[in-house]
Design a protein around this motif. Structure first.
Motif, PDB file in Angstrom:
ATOM      1  N   LYS A  25       0.842  -1.194   0.000  1.00  0.00           N
ATOM      2  CA  LYS A  25       0.000   0.000   0.000  1.00  0.00           C
ATOM      3  C   LYS A  25       0.878   1.246   0.000  1.00  0.00           C
ATOM      4  O   LYS A  25       1.951   1.261   0.593  1.00  0.00           O
ATOM      5  CB  LYS A  25      -0.916  -0.002   1.214  1.00  0.00           C
ATOM      6  N   THR A  27       0.364   5.919  -0.681  1.00  0.00           N
ATOM      7  CA  THR A  27      -0.552   7.037  -0.853  1.00  0.00           C
ATOM      8  C   THR A  27      -0.177   7.805  -2.109  1.00  0.00           C
ATOM      9  O   THR A  27       0.976   8.213  -2.274  1.00  0.00           O
ATOM     10  CB  THR A  27      -0.504   7.969   0.374  1.00  0.00           C
ATOM     11  N   SER A  28      -1.149   8.013  -2.982  1.00  0.00           N
ATOM     12  CA  SER A  28      -0.908   8.770  -4.216  1.00  0.00           C
ATOM     13  C   SER A  28      -0.949  10.264  -3.907  1.00  0.00           C
ATOM     14  O   SER A  28      -1.323  10.682  -2.809  1.00  0.00           O
ATOM     15  CB  SER A  28      -1.933   8.401  -5.284  1.00  0.00           C
ATOM     16  N   GLU A  33      -5.305   6.130  -0.771  1.00  0.00           N
ATOM     17  CA  GLU A  33      -4.469   4.959  -0.516  1.00  0.00           C
ATOM     18  C   GLU A  33      -4.697   3.949  -1.641  1.00  0.00           C
ATOM     19  O   GLU A  33      -5.836   3.639  -1.983  1.00  0.00           O
ATOM     20  CB  GLU A  33      -4.798   4.335   0.836  1.00  0.00           C
ATOM     21  N   ARG A  34      -3.614   3.472  -2.214  1.00  0.00           N
ATOM     22  CA  ARG A  34      -3.664   2.507  -3.313  1.00  0.00           C
ATOM     23  C   ARG A  34      -2.780   1.315  -2.970  1.00  0.00           C
ATOM     24  O   ARG A  34      -2.005   1.366  -2.027  1.00  0.00           O
ATOM     25  CB  ARG A  34      -3.175   3.155  -4.599  1.00  0.00           C
ATOM     26  N   GLU A  35      -2.896   0.272  -3.768  1.00  0.00           N
ATOM     27  CA  GLU A  35      -2.003  -0.872  -3.621  1.00  0.00           C
ATOM     28  C   GLU A  35      -1.431  -1.186  -4.989  1.00  0.00           C
ATOM     29  O   GLU A  35      -2.145  -1.217  -5.990  1.00  0.00           O
ATOM     30  CB  GLU A  35      -2.737  -2.089  -3.070  1.00  0.00           C
TER      31      GLU A  35
END
Length: 87
Positions: A25, A27-28, A33-35
């Motif tokens: 994970k 943070t963009s 929050e992305r994976e």
């Protein structure tokens, strides 16, 4: 600009190392929050490591930088990035 995994380069006088590519994970830049594929950055002026993925923004050498791409490689991956224009 590119930075290969397990290498270091100066960004405005701040040494940056790109290490430990893995899916995790992050943070963009828009705070979501992305994976996905990430790299850990060791930045001389920052304590600890900074986890980045595609679309992340990090600070080094008094500037902001945007991660454009992360590519796995054999044996090393690479990270493409550019300075952020804050005008």
């Amino acid at each position: 600009m590119n930075l290969q995994q397990n290498t270091q380069r100066p960004l405005n006088g701040d040494d940056v190392s790109c290490i430990n590519f893995a899916v995790r994970k992050y943070t963009s830049a828009d705070g979501v929050e992305r994976e996905g594929l990430t790299a850990q950055l060791s930045i001389a002026s920052v304590e600890g490591v900074v986890v980045v993925g595609e679309g992340s923004v990090f600070n080094a050498g008094g500037k902001r930088w945007r991660v454009l791409s992360l590519t796995e490689g054999d044996p090393w991956g690479s990270m493409g990035f550019e300075p952020v224009d804050d005008e």
